[in-house]
Design an enzyme around this catalytic site. Sequence first.
Site, PDB file in Angstrom:
ATOM      1  N   GLY A 103       0.861  -1.203   0.000  1.00  0.00           N
ATOM      2  CA  GLY A 103       0.000   0.000   0.000  1.00  0.00           C
ATOM      3  C   GLY A 103       0.886   1.238   0.000  1.00  0.00           C
ATOM      4  CB  ALA A 104       4.309   1.485  -1.317  1.00  0.00           C
TER       5      ALA A 104
ATOM      6  CE1 TYR B 278     -12.393   4.940  10.177  1.00  0.00           C
ATOM      7  CE2 TYR B 278     -11.821   3.868  12.247  1.00  0.00           C
ATOM      8  CZ  TYR B 278     -11.537   4.140  10.919  1.00  0.00           C
ATOM      9  OH  TYR B 278     -10.426   3.589  10.338  1.00  0.00           O
TER      10      TYR B 278
HETATM   11  P1  NAI Z   1      -4.809   5.492   0.865  1.00  0.00           P
HETATM   12  O1  NAI Z   1      -6.078   5.290   0.108  1.00  0.00           O
HETATM   13  O2  NAI Z   1      -4.090   6.771   0.705  1.00  0.00           O
HETATM   14  O3  NAI Z   1      -3.742   4.310   0.473  1.00  0.00           O
HETATM   15  C1  NAI Z   1      -4.114   3.013   0.214  1.00  0.00           C
HETATM   16  C2  NAI Z   1      -2.987   2.228  -0.457  1.00  0.00           C
HETATM   17  O4  NAI Z   1      -3.424   0.886  -0.658  1.00  0.00           O
HETATM   18  C3  NAI Z   1      -2.584   2.755  -1.853  1.00  0.00           C
HETATM   19  O5  NAI Z   1      -1.192   2.603  -2.011  1.00  0.00           O
HETATM   20  C4  NAI Z   1      -3.314   1.789  -2.787  1.00  0.00           C
HETATM   21  O6  NAI Z   1      -2.700   1.639  -4.075  1.00  0.00           O
HETATM   22  C5  NAI Z   1      -3.189   0.512  -2.006  1.00  0.00           C
HETATM   23  N1  NAI Z   1      -4.171  -0.509  -2.378  1.00  0.00           N
HETATM   24  C6  NAI Z   1      -5.520  -0.476  -2.266  1.00  0.00           C
HETATM   25  N2  NAI Z   1      -6.038  -1.667  -2.686  1.00  0.00           N
HETATM   26  C7  NAI Z   1      -4.997  -2.439  -3.052  1.00  0.00           C
HETATM   27  C8  NAI Z   1      -4.870  -3.762  -3.546  1.00  0.00           C
HETATM   28  N3  NAI Z   1      -5.931  -4.536  -3.762  1.00  0.00           N
HETATM   29  N4  NAI Z   1      -3.633  -4.227  -3.837  1.00  0.00           N
HETATM   30  C9  NAI Z   1      -2.530  -3.457  -3.636  1.00  0.00           C
HETATM   31  N5  NAI Z   1      -2.589  -2.214  -3.135  1.00  0.00           N
HETATM   32  C10 NAI Z   1      -3.798  -1.719  -2.862  1.00  0.00           C
HETATM   33  O7  NAI Z   1      -5.162   5.176   2.361  1.00  0.00           O
HETATM   34  P2  NAI Z   1      -4.599   5.679   3.778  1.00  0.00           P
HETATM   35  O8  NAI Z   1      -5.587   6.631   4.335  1.00  0.00           O
HETATM   36  O9  NAI Z   1      -3.167   6.020   3.724  1.00  0.00           O
HETATM   37  O10 NAI Z   1      -4.793   4.328   4.621  1.00  0.00           O
HETATM   38  C11 NAI Z   1      -3.767   3.404   4.914  1.00  0.00           C
HETATM   39  C12 NAI Z   1      -4.065   2.771   6.263  1.00  0.00           C
HETATM   40  O11 NAI Z   1      -4.047   3.787   7.265  1.00  0.00           O
HETATM   41  C13 NAI Z   1      -5.455   2.119   6.344  1.00  0.00           C
HETATM   42  O12 NAI Z   1      -5.366   0.953   7.129  1.00  0.00           O
HETATM   43  C14 NAI Z   1      -6.277   3.177   7.071  1.00  0.00           C
HETATM   44  O13 NAI Z   1      -7.386   2.636   7.755  1.00  0.00           O
HETATM   45  C15 NAI Z   1      -5.226   3.693   8.042  1.00  0.00           C
HETATM   46  N6  NAI Z   1      -5.526   5.001   8.660  1.00  0.00           N
HETATM   47  C16 NAI Z   1      -5.990   6.060   7.903  1.00  0.00           C
HETATM   48  C17 NAI Z   1      -6.315   7.255   8.529  1.00  0.00           C
HETATM   49  C18 NAI Z   1      -6.822   8.439   7.749  1.00  0.00           C
HETATM   50  O14 NAI Z   1      -7.327   9.368   8.362  1.00  0.00           O
HETATM   51  N7  NAI Z   1      -6.673   8.472   6.446  1.00  0.00           N
HETATM   52  C19 NAI Z   1      -6.163   7.442   9.984  1.00  0.00           C
HETATM   53  C20 NAI Z   1      -5.579   6.295  10.653  1.00  0.00           C
HETATM   54  C21 NAI Z   1      -5.317   5.112  10.008  1.00  0.00           C
END
Ligand code: NAI
Length: 398
Positions: free
Chosen positions: A48-49, A235
């Site tokens: 998820g980079a 949430y």
């Molecule tokens: P984001 O949407 O920016 O990043 C998601 C990443 O996952 C991207 O690199 C995307 O390409 C990848 N991805 C999605 N489906 C995929 C698949 N099937 N195969 C390979 N890669 C895949 O999300 P974000 O917000 O950075 O979230 C990352 C983590 O952080 C999650 O677990 C989220 O719940 C957690 N988080 C997010 C917060 C927020 O406020 N945005 C707060 C605290 C935790």
Amino acid sequence: MIIEPRMRGFICLTAHPVGAAQSVKNQIEYVKSHGEIANGPKKVLVVGASTGFGLASRITAAFGSNAATVGVFFEKEPAEGKTATPGWYNSAAFETEAHAAGLYAKSINGDAFSNEVKQQTIDIIKSDLGQVDLVVYSLASPVRQHPVTGVLHRSVLKPIGGVFSNKTVDFHTGKVSEVTIQPAVEGDIENTVTVMGGEDWAMWIDALKEAGVLAEGATTVAYSYIGPSVTEAVYRKGTIGRAKDHLEATAFEISDKLKDINGKAYVSVNKALVTQASSAIPVIPLYISLLYKTMKEMGLHEGTIEQIDRLYRERLYTGGEVPVDEQGRIRIDDWEMRDDVQAKVSELWAKADTENLAEIGDLEGYRKDFYNLFGFEFEGVDYAADANEMVNIESIEK
Ligand code: NAI
């Protein structure tokens, strides 16, 4: 082509390659300005980079600790006249910068939930790096095709047990309104846990360990969220919260399995930030705009790169014990959850309406962060100039 933002509801259909590169450069500069992370990771896999917390994790490892990085993500490549998704351009820019700095960086664009992508990743680690010492798991996805059953599971954002009503904002118009969300129905909780819980994280670690590509003392970290009482029903006590409970419980199981190599699994609870995932959740954008306003005024505001830089330097790689809460979680949401911050946000929440939000909330900051996700509104980028949408990621063959 001239690339402009094209909005449809809460998503932007276009992304700007030069702006995305600027975003990556800004993040690199931030990490470099803090100097090298003593005892930092050296060989890192980030699942998820390409955007959000995962991209920040890759940048911090590479530019804070000279780490070789393998990044896995699921992005759409560009076509003539059609821009790629932002994570594609971010990753292209990241690799260009990493390679220019003499750092190893390879990327895999595919479904991280599949056995094939796990195998491909293992093959790359085996042949190029031998082993990795840090695995960051930062997936956010609405769907998962289960690799064993083949079933396609969809995650939902719903309250459990009752209807939830509260305020929300359309950040494009600034209109505050009441939103009502129907509770989860049969299967919703299970499906959300299957997509966003810890099963796939554990599958990754099992596969990596079995293949012998986890180094002695390896660390793995996944990201979670808790948040305030106003968002609790939708949430943390909703379907997504069940998935996070599962993810957090999985950390203990993984730690047990890693004991023989002295490895450890952590969940880090991060701050609420504008990402593609969070802007789709009702109520959260209003909370974030009030939170941003409050934290900026108190000098406490952080974005993803500030959060992850602090996670590495002040939690994971201090050289000593990793500080955790009573449930074993790393808390990098500590500033968001401070009593004075939350008291202020609750006070603002009670009075927020369409008329006063621009003043009492940071709607403009929210909006700018949202545009930034897609490479728009960065200083120093000429958006009127022709941009080449056909950008390659250096390590991915065409
Ligand atoms: P984001 O949407 O920016 O990043 C998601 C990443 O996952 C991207 O690199 C995307 O390409 C990848 N991805 C999605 N489906 C995929 C698949 N099937 N195969 C390979 N890669 C895949 O999300 P974000 O917000 O950075 O979230 C990352 C983590 O952080 C999650 O677990 C989220 O719940 C957690 N988080 C997010 C917060 C927020 O406020 N945005 C707060 C605290 C935790």
